[in-house]
Design an enzyme around this catalytic site. Sequence first.
Site, PDB file in Angstrom:
ATOM      1  N   ASN A 102      35.300  47.442  31.000  1.00  0.00           N
ATOM      2  CA  ASN A 102      34.285  47.818  32.002  1.00  0.00           C
ATOM      3  C   ASN A 102      34.279  49.315  32.260  1.00  0.00           C
ATOM      4  OD1 ASN A 102      34.126  45.076  32.252  1.00  0.00           O
ATOM      5  ND2 ASN A 102      34.517  45.018  34.451  1.00  0.00           N
ATOM      6  N   HIS A 107      39.296  46.211  33.326  1.00  0.00           N
ATOM      7  CA  HIS A 107      38.460  46.929  34.294  1.00  0.00           C
ATOM      8  C   HIS A 107      38.929  48.377  34.357  1.00  0.00           C
ATOM      9  CE1 HIS A 107      36.158  43.736  36.556  1.00  0.00           C
ATOM     10  NE2 HIS A 107      36.868  43.032  35.686  1.00  0.00           N
ATOM     11  N   GLY A 128      37.640  51.162  33.110  1.00  0.00           N
ATOM     12  CA  GLY A 128      37.626  51.804  31.786  1.00  0.00           C
ATOM     13  C   GLY A 128      37.492  53.322  31.818  1.00  0.00           C
ATOM     14  N   GLU A 183      39.404  36.508  38.054  1.00  0.00           N
ATOM     15  CA  GLU A 183      40.356  37.628  38.204  1.00  0.00           C
ATOM     16  C   GLU A 183      41.656  37.177  38.870  1.00  0.00           C
ATOM     17  OE1 GLU A 183      38.906  41.427  39.543  1.00  0.00           O
ATOM     18  OE2 GLU A 183      40.850  41.978  40.388  1.00  0.00           O
ATOM     19  N   ASP A 222      29.376  41.649  38.816  1.00  0.00           N
ATOM     20  CA  ASP A 222      30.698  42.291  38.776  1.00  0.00           C
ATOM     21  C   ASP A 222      31.398  42.087  40.121  1.00  0.00           C
ATOM     22  OD1 ASP A 222      32.688  43.891  37.655  1.00  0.00           O
ATOM     23  OD2 ASP A 222      31.778  45.764  38.366  1.00  0.00           O
ATOM     24  N   HIS A 223      32.605  41.587  40.094  1.00  0.00           N
ATOM     25  CA  HIS A 223      33.410  41.357  41.322  1.00  0.00           C
ATOM     26  C   HIS A 223      32.650  40.570  42.380  1.00  0.00           C
ATOM     27  CE1 HIS A 223      36.802  43.732  40.022  1.00  0.00           C
ATOM     28  NE2 HIS A 223      35.959  44.649  39.603  1.00  0.00           N
ATOM     29  N   SER A 273      27.276  45.218  40.506  1.00  0.00           N
ATOM     30  CA  SER A 273      28.132  44.933  41.662  1.00  0.00           C
ATOM     31  C   SER A 273      27.237  44.404  42.774  1.00  0.00           C
ATOM     32  CB  SER A 273      28.856  46.198  42.118  1.00  0.00           C
ATOM     33  OG  SER A 273      27.896  47.115  42.642  1.00  0.00           O
ATOM     34  N   HIS A 297      40.082  51.309  39.363  1.00  0.00           N
ATOM     35  CA  HIS A 297      38.669  51.724  39.364  1.00  0.00           C
ATOM     36  C   HIS A 297      38.589  53.202  39.735  1.00  0.00           C
ATOM     37  CE1 HIS A 297      37.538  47.308  40.215  1.00  0.00           C
ATOM     38  NE2 HIS A 297      37.057  47.603  39.035  1.00  0.00           N
ATOM     39  N   ASN A 305      32.155  52.236  34.577  1.00  0.00           N
ATOM     40  CA  ASN A 305      31.161  52.508  35.612  1.00  0.00           C
ATOM     41  C   ASN A 305      31.156  54.003  35.981  1.00  0.00           C
ATOM     42  OD1 ASN A 305      29.370  52.370  37.720  1.00  0.00           O
ATOM     43  ND2 ASN A 305      30.719  51.304  39.126  1.00  0.00           N
TER      44      ASN A 305
HETATM   45  P1  13P Z   1      35.412  52.430  36.396  1.00  0.00           P
HETATM   46  O1  13P Z   1      34.439  52.823  37.437  1.00  0.00           O
HETATM   47  O2  13P Z   1      36.765  52.969  36.667  1.00  0.00           O
HETATM   48  O3  13P Z   1      34.932  52.749  35.026  1.00  0.00           O
HETATM   49  O4  13P Z   1      35.587  50.844  36.483  1.00  0.00           O
HETATM   50  C1  13P Z   1      34.508  50.009  36.193  1.00  0.00           C
HETATM   51  C2  13P Z   1      34.829  48.585  36.445  1.00  0.00           C
HETATM   52  O5  13P Z   1      35.924  48.129  36.247  1.00  0.00           O
HETATM   53  C3  13P Z   1      33.738  47.703  36.923  1.00  0.00           C
HETATM   54  O6  13P Z   1      34.203  46.458  37.313  1.00  0.00           O
END
Ligand code: 13P
Length: 289
Positions: free
Chosen positions: A229, A207, A209, A135, A84-85, A49, A177, A231
């Site tokens: 994804n 996203h 996940g 996106e 990412d984003h 990110s 997220h 995180n």
């Molecule tokens: P999480 O933090 O919910 O797993 O999402 C990760 C994500 O989508 C990163 O772009």
Amino acid sequence: MLVSAKEMMQKARAGHYAVGQFNINNLEWTKSILLTAQECQSPVILGVSEGAGKYMTGFKTVAAMVKAMIEELNITVPVALHLDHGTYEGCYKCIKAGFSSIMFDGSSLPIDENLAKTKELVAVCDHLGLSLEAEVGSIGGEEDGVIGAGECADPAECKQVASLGVSMLAAGIGNIHGKYPENWAGLSFETLAAIKEAVGDMPLVLHGGTGIPADQVKKAISMGVAKVNVNTECQWAFQEATRAYIEAGKDLQGKGFDPRKLLAPGAEAIKATVKEKMELFGSVGKAND
Ligand code: 13P
């Protein structure tokens, strides 16, 4: 082997599995994810990110670290280093820094501006052999200061963006997220089906996940998702293991204060989480397909 995510996505679609994107924060995170991908013989995408890039002192540092680590650890599985984003400016910084894959998140912009900027970035990435994720329909919740309302994407807009030649498309289908609320309605498979119908074989990205039940993840993959994804779940795993180490007083025993010892249980916990996800996504053993 640092590669673009383009071929990974095509192979994942053809093989009906998904490649995991795991976000990195520091050296321990990166090492744990790379070693697990190698052990599982799985392709992998390292997500960065803009906040994490800044934390690691800048995208150049990140690219240099990842490239050197791939070499020093003899990582032979395909690895993509992915923004990412990304903002429009962030995309160009990462392209310059040597990332192999870029996400331009124009979801908060008016659709015409999102389309124009995505189109420009597709041309740049194509020229350089990089993959580009776009996106449509913002992902709910907050990630590193990027806050999304979480609406479901409009299939017609997805079609417009997909037709620009992006490598993969993130489209909101009720995913969020971070932690899902107790009353979360689950993924909208109706929306996913409509998007798939509109975009054809375009690899889709899920996203948020963390915390999506396994059966819903598998169903989404069967319906066109080629990248998932993760995180927050790695952050929780790291935090829990680190807390247990300190609460057990291990940092006070012998040389337990040594950062290499103090951070080891967290790093092992990240490995276990990544392995579990790769198994769920079906990417284990797919490195040389
Ligand atoms: P999480 O933090 O919910 O797993 O999402 C990760 C994500 O989508 C990163 O772009």
